[in-house]
Write a protein that holds these residues in place. Structure first.
Motif, PDB file in Angstrom:
ATOM      1  N   ILE A 332      17.157  21.315  38.841  1.00  0.00           N
ATOM      2  CA  ILE A 332      17.032  21.875  37.480  1.00  0.00           C
ATOM      3  C   ILE A 332      18.314  21.653  36.682  1.00  0.00           C
ATOM      4  CG2 ILE A 332      16.739  24.009  36.170  1.00  0.00           C
ATOM      5  CD1 ILE A 332      14.893  24.970  38.450  1.00  0.00           C
ATOM      6  N   VAL A 333      19.466  21.872  37.319  1.00  0.00           N
ATOM      7  CA  VAL A 333      20.743  21.663  36.637  1.00  0.00           C
ATOM      8  C   VAL A 333      20.906  20.197  36.248  1.00  0.00           C
ATOM      9  CG1 VAL A 333      23.250  21.685  36.934  1.00  0.00           C
ATOM     10  CG2 VAL A 333      21.883  23.643  37.700  1.00  0.00           C
ATOM     11  N   ALA A 334      20.518  19.280  37.151  1.00  0.00           N
ATOM     12  CA  ALA A 334      20.610  17.846  36.843  1.00  0.00           C
ATOM     13  C   ALA A 334      19.731  17.494  35.646  1.00  0.00           C
ATOM     14  CB  ALA A 334      20.203  17.024  38.060  1.00  0.00           C
ATOM     15  N   ALA A 335      18.533  18.050  35.594  1.00  0.00           N
ATOM     16  CA  ALA A 335      17.638  17.774  34.467  1.00  0.00           C
ATOM     17  C   ALA A 335      18.217  18.305  33.161  1.00  0.00           C
ATOM     18  CB  ALA A 335      16.264  18.390  34.728  1.00  0.00           C
ATOM     19  N   ILE A 336      18.859  19.477  33.225  1.00  0.00           N
ATOM     20  CA  ILE A 336      19.462  20.050  32.015  1.00  0.00           C
ATOM     21  C   ILE A 336      20.638  19.198  31.549  1.00  0.00           C
ATOM     22  CG2 ILE A 336      20.726  22.027  31.106  1.00  0.00           C
ATOM     23  CD1 ILE A 336      19.030  23.796  32.967  1.00  0.00           C
ATOM     24  N   ILE A 337      21.493  18.763  32.487  1.00  0.00           N
ATOM     25  CA  ILE A 337      22.683  17.989  32.127  1.00  0.00           C
ATOM     26  C   ILE A 337      22.299  16.597  31.631  1.00  0.00           C
ATOM     27  CG2 ILE A 337      24.757  16.880  33.048  1.00  0.00           C
ATOM     28  CD1 ILE A 337      25.046  19.253  34.933  1.00  0.00           C
ATOM     29  N   ILE A 338      21.393  15.944  32.339  1.00  0.00           N
ATOM     30  CA  ILE A 338      21.075  14.550  32.028  1.00  0.00           C
ATOM     31  C   ILE A 338      20.089  14.430  30.878  1.00  0.00           C
ATOM     32  CG2 ILE A 338      20.040  12.434  32.947  1.00  0.00           C
ATOM     33  CD1 ILE A 338      21.121  13.217  35.695  1.00  0.00           C
ATOM     34  N   SER A 339      19.041  15.269  30.888  1.00  0.00           N
ATOM     35  CA  SER A 339      17.959  15.105  29.913  1.00  0.00           C
ATOM     36  C   SER A 339      17.843  16.246  28.914  1.00  0.00           C
ATOM     37  CB  SER A 339      16.621  14.949  30.649  1.00  0.00           C
ATOM     38  OG  SER A 339      16.648  13.848  31.515  1.00  0.00           O
ATOM     39  N   ARG A 340      18.670  17.282  29.057  1.00  0.00           N
ATOM     40  CA  ARG A 340      18.531  18.467  28.196  1.00  0.00           C
ATOM     41  C   ARG A 340      17.116  19.037  28.297  1.00  0.00           C
ATOM     42  NH1 ARG A 340      23.038  16.670  28.229  1.00  0.00           N
ATOM     43  NH2 ARG A 340      24.528  16.576  26.492  1.00  0.00           N
ATOM     44  N   LEU A 342      14.489  21.633  30.620  1.00  0.00           N
ATOM     45  CA  LEU A 342      14.389  22.697  31.624  1.00  0.00           C
ATOM     46  C   LEU A 342      13.367  22.383  32.713  1.00  0.00           C
ATOM     47  CD1 LEU A 342      14.532  25.885  29.360  1.00  0.00           C
ATOM     48  CD2 LEU A 342      16.291  25.092  30.962  1.00  0.00           C
ATOM     49  N   VAL A 343      12.604  21.322  32.542  1.00  0.00           N
ATOM     50  CA  VAL A 343      11.540  20.910  33.485  1.00  0.00           C
ATOM     51  C   VAL A 343      10.745  22.121  33.978  1.00  0.00           C
ATOM     52  CG1 VAL A 343      12.510  18.702  34.241  1.00  0.00           C
ATOM     53  CG2 VAL A 343      13.282  20.808  35.352  1.00  0.00           C
ATOM     54  N   LEU A 344      10.227  22.891  33.053  1.00  0.00           N
ATOM     55  CA  LEU A 344       9.519  24.123  33.403  1.00  0.00           C
ATOM     56  C   LEU A 344       8.299  23.872  34.279  1.00  0.00           C
ATOM     57  CD1 LEU A 344       9.706  26.029  29.983  1.00  0.00           C
ATOM     58  CD2 LEU A 344      11.086  26.405  32.047  1.00  0.00           C
ATOM     59  N   LEU A 345       7.675  22.685  34.137  1.00  0.00           N
ATOM     60  CA  LEU A 345       6.504  22.378  34.953  1.00  0.00           C
ATOM     61  C   LEU A 345       6.845  22.324  36.430  1.00  0.00           C
ATOM     62  CD1 LEU A 345       3.505  21.676  34.918  1.00  0.00           C
ATOM     63  CD2 LEU A 345       4.124  19.263  34.651  1.00  0.00           C
ATOM     64  N   ALA A 346       8.103  22.022  36.754  1.00  0.00           N
ATOM     65  CA  ALA A 346       8.503  21.940  38.156  1.00  0.00           C
ATOM     66  C   ALA A 346       8.761  23.302  38.768  1.00  0.00           C
ATOM     67  CB  ALA A 346       9.756  21.071  38.284  1.00  0.00           C
ATOM     68  N   TRP A 347       9.017  24.306  37.946  1.00  0.00           N
ATOM     69  CA  TRP A 347       9.408  25.613  38.466  1.00  0.00           C
ATOM     70  C   TRP A 347       8.375  26.250  39.395  1.00  0.00           C
ATOM     71  CZ3 TRP A 347      13.154  29.112  35.387  1.00  0.00           C
ATOM     72  CH2 TRP A 347      14.182  28.335  34.853  1.00  0.00           C
ATOM     73  N   PRO A 348       7.071  26.221  39.088  1.00  0.00           N
ATOM     74  CA  PRO A 348       6.106  26.829  40.029  1.00  0.00           C
ATOM     75  C   PRO A 348       6.123  26.153  41.401  1.00  0.00           C
ATOM     76  CG  PRO A 348       5.101  26.481  37.882  1.00  0.00           C
ATOM     77  CD  PRO A 348       6.414  25.773  37.848  1.00  0.00           C
ATOM     78  N   PHE A 349       6.269  24.828  41.420  1.00  0.00           N
ATOM     79  CA  PHE A 349       6.302  24.127  42.701  1.00  0.00           C
ATOM     80  C   PHE A 349       7.574  24.457  43.470  1.00  0.00           C
ATOM     81  CE2 PHE A 349       3.697  21.429  39.911  1.00  0.00           C
ATOM     82  CZ  PHE A 349       2.532  21.379  40.658  1.00  0.00           C
ATOM     83  N   LEU A 350       8.703  24.472  42.780  1.00  0.00           N
ATOM     84  CA  LEU A 350       9.959  24.796  43.443  1.00  0.00           C
ATOM     85  C   LEU A 350       9.977  26.251  43.906  1.00  0.00           C
ATOM     86  CD1 LEU A 350      12.420  22.897  41.054  1.00  0.00           C
ATOM     87  CD2 LEU A 350      11.457  22.121  43.229  1.00  0.00           C
ATOM     88  N   ALA A 351       9.403  27.139  43.101  1.00  0.00           N
ATOM     89  CA  ALA A 351       9.320  28.541  43.511  1.00  0.00           C
ATOM     90  C   ALA A 351       8.425  28.694  44.736  1.00  0.00           C
ATOM     91  CB  ALA A 351       8.793  29.402  42.358  1.00  0.00           C
ATOM     92  N   GLY A 352       7.302  27.959  44.749  1.00  0.00           N
ATOM     93  CA  GLY A 352       6.422  27.989  45.918  1.00  0.00           C
ATOM     94  C   GLY A 352       7.131  27.478  47.153  1.00  0.00           C
ATOM     95  N   VAL A 391      10.598  16.346  38.019  1.00  0.00           N
ATOM     96  CA  VAL A 391      12.020  16.258  37.659  1.00  0.00           C
ATOM     97  C   VAL A 391      12.470  14.817  37.455  1.00  0.00           C
ATOM     98  CG1 VAL A 391      14.367  16.760  38.398  1.00  0.00           C
ATOM     99  CG2 VAL A 391      12.549  18.429  38.811  1.00  0.00           C
ATOM    100  N   VAL A 392      12.208  13.959  38.436  1.00  0.00           N
ATOM    101  CA  VAL A 392      12.686  12.566  38.334  1.00  0.00           C
ATOM    102  C   VAL A 392      12.126  11.856  37.098  1.00  0.00           C
ATOM    103  CG1 VAL A 392      12.695  10.305  39.452  1.00  0.00           C
ATOM    104  CG2 VAL A 392      13.164  12.365  40.791  1.00  0.00           C
ATOM    105  N   PRO A 393      10.810  11.934  36.810  1.00  0.00           N
ATOM    106  CA  PRO A 393      10.330  11.290  35.575  1.00  0.00           C
ATOM    107  C   PRO A 393      10.959  11.835  34.304  1.00  0.00           C
ATOM    108  CG  PRO A 393       8.498  11.773  37.043  1.00  0.00           C
ATOM    109  CD  PRO A 393       9.688  12.479  37.605  1.00  0.00           C
ATOM    110  N   ALA A 394      11.455  13.075  34.358  1.00  0.00           N
ATOM    111  CA  ALA A 394      12.083  13.659  33.169  1.00  0.00           C
ATOM    112  C   ALA A 394      13.497  13.153  32.944  1.00  0.00           C
ATOM    113  CB  ALA A 394      12.099  15.181  33.279  1.00  0.00           C
ATOM    114  N   LEU A 395      14.079  12.515  33.943  1.00  0.00           N
ATOM    115  CA  LEU A 395      15.464  12.043  33.841  1.00  0.00           C
ATOM    116  C   LEU A 395      15.526  10.680  33.166  1.00  0.00           C
ATOM    117  CD1 LEU A 395      16.740  13.064  37.404  1.00  0.00           C
ATOM    118  CD2 LEU A 395      16.862  14.386  35.284  1.00  0.00           C
TER     119      LEU A 395
END
Length: 505
Positions: A332-340, A342-352, A391-395
């Motif tokens: 998540i931090v990498a996505a924020i730094i590189i792409s600005r 939050l990649v919110l769609l990834a959060w449910p999977f990462l939380a799971g 995450v990766v496609p968002a970068l």
């Protein structure tokens, strides 16, 4: 190869590429040619097609691990071993890259599965493997050689040699039928080696054996040098989540090292692991052909209920929970730094993944290793979906080749040609075409002067030199868009300016 129709020589633009044999290139070209024949648009520049051999190789390696494990343990245990390899982080990476290692792994496991049956059969009073399985063995060796040269011979050969020394007998190797097996291997392997020798003489052997393989033994290549012991340290990450069980299974595996099954599996792992540790050049995936044997040893220990109960070892299972937490934060931090983003769609999977990892750790003592590992595998799968699919496609800034290729395709002229300065990723050649050139700032100015419909991609550090050369030669050019990107290798943002010759329509 696809553009020229030359399937013998291996080249990267005008340079020869003699690090590995031709096997993986044939597999990738075959997939792309079939896709083109079926009418798939832009097949030649669709990178996912070139990755399919790796995906197929990874799936094949998992299935072959199940088949190999059946020679040692029950079907339930074999499923567990295959699940360990499937969920390993390093195979997850290699299955998604257009390179050799996942396909090589498939050939190694297939060959070792047959070798295991040949070794164990007379000692158990079983029937020796028939013609079909022996054909798999020799074919797997041949394909492995065509994919990555002698690597498969080292792994299989060291295992066989170790067993010969321990048993003080090599008679069991005759069951492999080398009298017809070796000629079959040569029939599969020699035609291309003869063809490349006829084309370039000893240049391929010098490049692949001398400059690539032997050079890696004595000195670090491409800044990948490391001291012995590195593979042991990174094993806990590359074979995660099963590596947590490997710690618990190691004492039991060593205690039964004289038993037939453990002897074969340890002969598969230990000698080759020592060689890999001694080689100066190290990359995490090099030891991957040894992971199926480790998975089977772990499954054997789980099935036999002999995992260590030492509390300081069992505490290592907390990483089933900690790893998803750490990886999720980093992603998540990498996505924020590189792409600005939050990649919110990834959060449910990462939380799971975090939740599954927590249950795997907390319920280990109550439900046992098998159920706990299934939960850890679920965590790995959810983590993979979140990272690889979201995450990766968002970068996008981390992949400037895509943006530069689009600039080239949108050029207001037909058949544009590009030259790049300060950014020399092969992905740019792949997407923009093999006519793309890599040069310096002065060379880029000379390149634009040679005709219309030419674009230069200049990394910002080289712009001044380019401008001075352009002024010196009287070059007229137009400034195009500026591509803001992030260079992952140096961890810094970069800017690539686009310039076009002014004579272009």
């Amino acid at each position: 190869m696809i553009e020229t129709g030359d399937y013998v020589d291996i080249r990267y633009q005008e340079d020869v590429r003699y690090r590995k044999p031709v096997g993986i290139h044939w597999l990738q070209a075959s997939v792309v040619n079939v896709a083109s024949a079926l009418g798939l648009p832009n097949a030649r520049t669709s990178i996912w097609l070139y990755r399919l051999p790796s995906l197929i190789g990874a799936i094949g390696a998992v299935l072959a691990t199940y088949w190999c494990a059946l020679a040692f343990i029950s079907r339930r245990g074999a499923v567990l071993a295959a699940l360990m390899l499937m969920s390993s982080s390093i195979l997850g990476v290699e299955a998604r890259l257009a390179k050799t290692d996942a396909a090589l792994l498939f050939t190694v496991v297939a060959a070792m599965a047959v070798l295991a049956r040949v070794y164990l059969a007379p000692r158990r009073g079983d029937v020796q493997p028939g013609f079909g399985q022996l054909a798999i063995f020799w074919t797997a060796l041949a394909v492995g050689i065509l994919i990555k040269g002698p690597m498969i011979l080292m792994v299989v050969g060291l295992a066989a040699a170790t067993l010969v020394v321990l048993d003080r007998s090599a008679r069991w190797l005759l069951a492999l039928r080398p009298i017809w097996g070796l000629p079959w291997l040569l029939i599969l392997v020699l035609p291309w080696f003869i063809a490349i020798y006829a084309r370039v003489g000893t240049q391929f052997l010098i490049g692949s054996v001398g400059e690539d393989m032997l050079a890696k033994v004595a000195s670090p290549q491409e800044a990948h040098g490391a001291p012995p012991g590195l593979y042991f340290l990174v094993f806990f990450a590359t074979f995660f989540p099963a590596s947590m069980l490997a710690v618990l299974a190691a004492p039991a595996a060593w205690a039964v090292r004289r038993e037939l099954a453990a002897r074969f599996l340890l002969a598969w792992v230990v000698p080759s692991w020592i060689v890999f540790e001694l080689v100066v050049t190290k990359l995490p995936h090099y030891v991957m052909p040894l992971f199926p044997a480790i998975a089977i040893l772990i499954a054997y220990a789980v099935e036999s209920k002999v995992l260590s109960r030492q509390r300081w070892l069992v505490r290592g299972t907390m990483f089933w929970f900690l790893a998803p937490v750490i990886v999720s934060i980093i992603a998540i931090v990498a996505a924020i730094i590189i792409s600005r983003d939050l990649v919110l769609l990834a959060w449910p999977f990462l939380a799971g993944a975090v939740v599954c990892g927590l249950f795997a750790w907390q319920l280990f003592d109550d439900d046992g290793a098998e159920h706990a590992f299934v939960r850890a595998t679920a965590a790995s799968v959810l983590m993979a979906i979140g990272i690889y699919a979201v995450v990766v496609p968002a970068l996008t800034p981390a992949f400037p080749s895509v943006a530069l290729a689009e600039v080239l395709q949108d050029a207001p002229c037909s058949h544009p040609i590009g030259a790049s300065v300060g950014y020399e990723e092969p992905s740019l050649v792949f997407l923009a075409g093999t006519t793309t050139r890599f040069t310096d700032a002065a060379g880029a100015a000379d390149f634009l002067r040679q005709g219309a419909c030419r674009l230069a991609f200049i990394e910002s550090r080289h712009e001044r030199t380019f401008a001075l050369r352009a002024e010196a030669i009287g070059l007229r050019y137009n400034a195009g868009p500026r591509v803001e990107a992030f260079n992952v290798s140096i961890g810094q943002p970069i800017t690539i300016a686009v310039f076009q010759s002014a004579d272009a329509p």
